[in-house]
Design a protein around this motif. Structure first.
Motif, mmCIF file in Angstrom:
data_model
loop_
_atom_site.group_PDB
_atom_site.id
_atom_site.type_symbol
_atom_site.label_atom_id
_atom_site.label_comp_id
_atom_site.label_asym_id
_atom_site.label_seq_id
_atom_site.Cartn_x
_atom_site.Cartn_y
_atom_site.Cartn_z
ATOM 1 N N GLU A 60 57.819 58.863 56.633
ATOM 2 C CA GLU A 60 57.197 57.742 55.310
ATOM 3 C C GLU A 60 58.341 58.778 54.100
ATOM 4 O O GLU A 60 58.885 58.666 53.973
ATOM 5 C CB GLU A 60 56.338 57.660 55.156
ATOM 6 N N LEU A 61 57.849 59.857 54.215
ATOM 7 C CA LEU A 61 58.016 61.023 52.659
ATOM 8 C C LEU A 61 59.490 61.100 53.888
ATOM 9 O O LEU A 61 60.511 61.242 52.447
ATOM 10 C CB LEU A 61 57.246 61.927 53.050
ATOM 11 N N LYS A 62 60.357 61.520 54.557
ATOM 12 C CA LYS A 62 61.529 61.970 54.621
ATOM 13 C C LYS A 62 62.212 60.669 54.327
ATOM 14 O O LYS A 62 63.039 60.359 53.677
ATOM 15 C CB LYS A 62 61.941 62.424 56.134
ATOM 16 N N GLU A 63 61.372 58.751 54.765
ATOM 17 C CA GLU A 63 62.664 58.054 54.571
ATOM 18 C C GLU A 63 62.552 58.026 52.884
ATOM 19 O O GLU A 63 63.243 57.926 52.360
ATOM 20 C CB GLU A 63 61.726 56.536 55.039
ATOM 21 N N LEU A 64 61.121 57.580 51.758
ATOM 22 C CA LEU A 64 61.642 57.812 50.217
ATOM 23 C C LEU A 64 62.055 58.964 49.877
ATOM 24 O O LEU A 64 63.128 58.307 49.032
ATOM 25 C CB LEU A 64 59.702 58.361 50.355
ATOM 26 N N ARG A 65 62.923 60.499 50.670
ATOM 27 C CA ARG A 65 63.896 61.218 50.282
ATOM 28 C C ARG A 65 65.153 60.741 50.296
ATOM 29 O O ARG A 65 65.780 61.155 49.889
ATOM 30 C CB ARG A 65 63.490 62.560 50.922
ATOM 31 N N ASN A 66 65.396 59.975 51.149
ATOM 32 C CA ASN A 66 66.952 59.654 51.389
ATOM 33 C C ASN A 66 66.469 58.425 50.537
ATOM 34 O O ASN A 66 68.143 57.995 49.974
ATOM 35 C CB ASN A 66 66.874 58.698 53.125
ATOM 36 N N ILE A 67 65.368 57.534 50.120
ATOM 37 C CA ILE A 67 65.765 56.594 49.211
ATOM 38 C C ILE A 67 66.252 56.948 47.933
ATOM 39 O O ILE A 67 67.183 56.419 47.397
ATOM 40 C CB ILE A 67 64.415 54.808 49.103
ATOM 41 N N LEU A 68 65.455 57.963 47.873
ATOM 42 C CA LEU A 68 65.510 58.419 46.221
ATOM 43 C C LEU A 68 67.189 58.962 46.158
ATOM 44 O O LEU A 68 67.665 58.973 45.015
ATOM 45 C CB LEU A 68 64.633 59.687 45.928
ATOM 46 N N ASN A 69 67.356 60.100 47.102
ATOM 47 C CA ASN A 69 68.649 60.758 47.010
ATOM 48 C C ASN A 69 70.121 59.520 47.190
ATOM 49 O O ASN A 69 71.452 59.923 46.241
ATOM 50 C CB ASN A 69 69.153 61.463 48.412
ATOM 51 N N ASP A 70 69.750 58.306 47.464
ATOM 52 C CA ASP A 70 70.784 56.982 47.471
ATOM 53 C C ASP A 70 70.589 55.953 45.827
ATOM 54 O O ASP A 70 71.796 56.070 45.591
ATOM 55 C CB ASP A 70 70.338 55.717 47.820
ATOM 56 N N ILE A 71 69.532 56.722 44.886
ATOM 57 C CA ILE A 71 69.255 56.105 43.734
ATOM 58 C C ILE A 71 70.414 56.740 43.209
ATOM 59 O O ILE A 71 70.594 58.433 42.508
ATOM 60 C CB ILE A 71 68.054 55.888 43.600
ATOM 61 N N ASN A 72 71.364 56.192 41.777
ATOM 62 C CA ASN A 72 71.492 57.129 40.627
ATOM 63 C C ASN A 72 70.480 56.596 39.658
ATOM 64 O O ASN A 72 70.489 55.367 39.101
ATOM 65 C CB ASN A 72 73.048 56.249 41.143
ATOM 66 N N LEU A 73 70.484 57.856 38.922
ATOM 67 C CA LEU A 73 69.891 57.721 38.256
ATOM 68 C C LEU A 73 70.755 58.640 36.737
ATOM 69 O O LEU A 73 69.791 57.934 35.376
ATOM 70 C CB LEU A 73 68.479 58.959 38.704
ATOM 71 N N ASP A 74 71.699 58.199 36.527
ATOM 72 C CA ASP A 74 72.217 58.180 35.376
ATOM 73 C C ASP A 74 72.744 57.139 34.195
ATOM 74 O O ASP A 74 72.744 56.265 35.173
ATOM 75 C CB ASP A 74 73.201 59.336 35.522
#
Length: 74
Positions: A60-74
């Motif tokens: 689940e933590l790996k999947e959360l990391r993947n989701i967060l990596n795909d979010i544009n926070l700019d």
């Protein structure tokens, strides 16, 4: 309510700290003697109290990391 036993196996990082000293942390915790899981929650100073949190398996933590990596926070 039954006693909840926990052991912080590894402190991985602090996400934030409130003006009252509570910290939001990512830790590896064993709950009630079970296999340790990743846990995000608020902790009082000296860990005498805790807030509600979320506990994640490694997958689940790996999947959360993947989701967060795909979010544009700019």
């Amino acid at each position: 309510m039954a006693d909840i036993k926990y052991e912080i196996k590894e402190k991985l990082g602090t996400l934030s700290e409130s003006s009252k000293g509570w910290t939001k942390e990512l830790n590896l915790i064993s709950w009630n003697g079970r296999e340790a899981k990743y846990d995000i929650r608020d902790w009082a100073p000296e860990y005498e109290k805790m807030g509600k949190g979320v506990t994640l398996s490694k997958e689940e933590l790996k999947e959360l990391r993947n989701i967060l990596n795909d979010i544009n926070l700019d």
